[in-house]
Scaffold this motif. Structure first.
Motif, mmCIF file in Angstrom:
data_model
loop_
_atom_site.group_PDB
_atom_site.id
_atom_site.type_symbol
_atom_site.label_atom_id
_atom_site.label_comp_id
_atom_site.label_asym_id
_atom_site.label_seq_id
_atom_site.Cartn_x
_atom_site.Cartn_y
_atom_site.Cartn_z
ATOM 1 N N VAL A 1 0.836 -1.200 0.000
ATOM 2 C CA VAL A 1 0.000 0.000 0.000
ATOM 3 C C VAL A 1 0.873 1.253 0.000
ATOM 4 O O VAL A 1 1.804 1.368 0.799
ATOM 5 C CB VAL A 1 -0.915 0.009 1.250
ATOM 6 C CG1 VAL A 1 -1.712 1.298 1.340
ATOM 7 C CG2 VAL A 1 -1.824 -1.203 1.256
ATOM 8 N N ASP A 2 0.567 2.186 -0.903
ATOM 9 C CA ASP A 2 1.248 3.485 -0.955
ATOM 10 C C ASP A 2 2.772 3.372 -0.959
ATOM 11 O O ASP A 2 3.463 4.200 -0.360
ATOM 12 C CB ASP A 2 0.793 4.388 0.196
ATOM 13 C CG ASP A 2 -0.674 4.758 0.103
ATOM 14 O OD1 ASP A 2 -1.185 4.885 -1.036
ATOM 15 O OD2 ASP A 2 -1.319 4.914 1.153
ATOM 16 N N ALA A 3 3.294 2.351 -1.622
ATOM 17 C CA ALA A 3 4.745 2.152 -1.681
ATOM 18 C C ALA A 3 5.400 3.307 -2.422
ATOM 19 O O ALA A 3 4.886 3.782 -3.437
ATOM 20 C CB ALA A 3 5.067 0.833 -2.371
ATOM 21 N N ALA A 4 6.546 3.771 -1.897
ATOM 22 C CA ALA A 4 7.236 4.890 -2.534
ATOM 23 C C ALA A 4 8.725 4.854 -2.199
ATOM 24 O O ALA A 4 9.125 4.403 -1.127
ATOM 25 C CB ALA A 4 6.644 6.204 -2.059
ATOM 26 N N LEU A 5 9.501 5.333 -3.141
ATOM 27 C CA LEU A 5 10.915 5.615 -2.908
ATOM 28 C C LEU A 5 10.964 7.097 -2.564
ATOM 29 O O LEU A 5 10.812 7.948 -3.432
ATOM 30 C CB LEU A 5 11.737 5.301 -4.154
ATOM 31 C CG LEU A 5 13.229 5.634 -4.102
ATOM 32 C CD1 LEU A 5 13.929 4.859 -2.993
ATOM 33 C CD2 LEU A 5 13.877 5.347 -5.450
ATOM 34 N N GLU A 6 11.109 7.400 -1.264
ATOM 35 C CA GLU A 6 11.051 8.793 -0.818
ATOM 36 C C GLU A 6 12.269 9.595 -1.247
ATOM 37 O O GLU A 6 12.151 10.762 -1.573
ATOM 38 C CB GLU A 6 10.904 8.876 0.703
ATOM 39 C CG GLU A 6 9.506 8.681 1.171
ATOM 40 C CD GLU A 6 9.328 9.086 2.614
ATOM 41 O OE1 GLU A 6 10.302 9.153 3.393
ATOM 42 O OE2 GLU A 6 8.167 9.323 2.980
ATOM 43 N N HIS A 7 13.433 8.991 -1.149
ATOM 44 C CA HIS A 7 14.625 9.672 -1.627
ATOM 45 C C HIS A 7 15.706 8.650 -1.958
ATOM 46 O O HIS A 7 15.684 7.520 -1.469
ATOM 47 C CB HIS A 7 15.116 10.727 -0.625
ATOM 48 C CG HIS A 7 16.110 10.227 0.364
ATOM 49 N ND1 HIS A 7 15.769 9.567 1.501
ATOM 50 C CD2 HIS A 7 17.476 10.281 0.355
ATOM 51 C CE1 HIS A 7 16.866 9.234 2.166
ATOM 52 N NE2 HIS A 7 17.906 9.648 1.500
ATOM 53 N N HIS A 8 16.626 9.072 -2.817
ATOM 54 C CA HIS A 8 17.726 8.202 -3.270
ATOM 55 C C HIS A 8 18.904 9.108 -3.606
ATOM 56 O O HIS A 8 18.777 9.999 -4.453
ATOM 57 C CB HIS A 8 17.278 7.417 -4.507
ATOM 58 C CG HIS A 8 18.279 6.417 -4.966
ATOM 59 N ND1 HIS A 8 19.312 6.739 -5.825
ATOM 60 C CD2 HIS A 8 18.414 5.105 -4.684
ATOM 61 C CE1 HIS A 8 20.037 5.665 -6.059
ATOM 62 N NE2 HIS A 8 19.499 4.660 -5.376
ATOM 63 N N THR A 9 20.023 8.919 -2.928
ATOM 64 C CA THR A 9 21.212 9.717 -3.210
ATOM 65 C C THR A 9 22.426 8.804 -3.334
ATOM 66 O O THR A 9 22.522 7.778 -2.652
ATOM 67 C CB THR A 9 21.500 10.765 -2.112
ATOM 68 O OG1 THR A 9 21.667 10.100 -0.860
ATOM 69 C CG2 THR A 9 20.375 11.773 -2.001
#
Length: 162
Positions: free
Chosen positions: A38-46
């Motif tokens: 549910v509501d899966a997301a990659l919030e940030h990637h650096t």
């Protein structure tokens, strides 16, 4: 008292390829699309040299939660996972919304035979709720282990496509 997590997976690929499949943005987005919840997301990637940092958010539908967990969470269970990879070693820290505690772990990828790699993840779940904390820790540890297995299966298929 924390509940321990241990997971091992082997892959028919080099250490570098396995780390890339575990940390590259395209692989993470594809993995979330396939098994994110549910509501899966990659919030940030650096990426900074050999260090990769990212945060994943994944949800478990409320109707899939054990009844003991439903007492402490209103609605879907949301998990925020912060990962840091430095070369072939990584750390994980996760918080489960509405449950006081955390999941911490370390993971490493090392050579396994002539053309393969082995990933080992060890961690623990701590829930700070009197009387039921231990039971919740066990349930969460079981769910995390299942998720690690699904992610290893995805990584194997991702590597085969690459």
């Amino acid at each position: 008292m924390a509940s321990r997590i241990e997971h091992r997976a082997t892959f028919p690929a080099s250490v570098a390829d396995v780390v890339a499949a575990q940390s590259e943005e395209a692989a993470l987005r594809a993995r979330l699309d396939e098994i994110g919840g549910v509501d899966a997301a990659l919030e940030h990637h650096t990426v900074d040299g050999d260090e990769v940092r990212y945060t994943l958010v994944q949800g478990v539908p409320a109707d899939k939660l054990p009844s003991v967990a439903q007492k402490f969470v209103s609605g879907d269970l949301m998990v925020r996972r912060e990962h840091t990879w430095r070369g072939a070693e990584g750390t994980i820290r996760a918080q489960v919304d509405g449950i006081p505690g955390e999941i911490t772990g370390k993971t490493s990828v090392e050579p396994d035979g002539d053309a393969g790699a082995r990933q080992v993840t060890r961690g623990e779940v701590t829930v700070r709720i009197p009387l039921v904390g231990g039971k919740l820790e066990g349930l969460i540890a079981e769910q995390v282990t299942t998720l690690l297995e699904r992610e290893a299966d995805f990584t194997t298929s991702w590597l085969a496509r690459s």
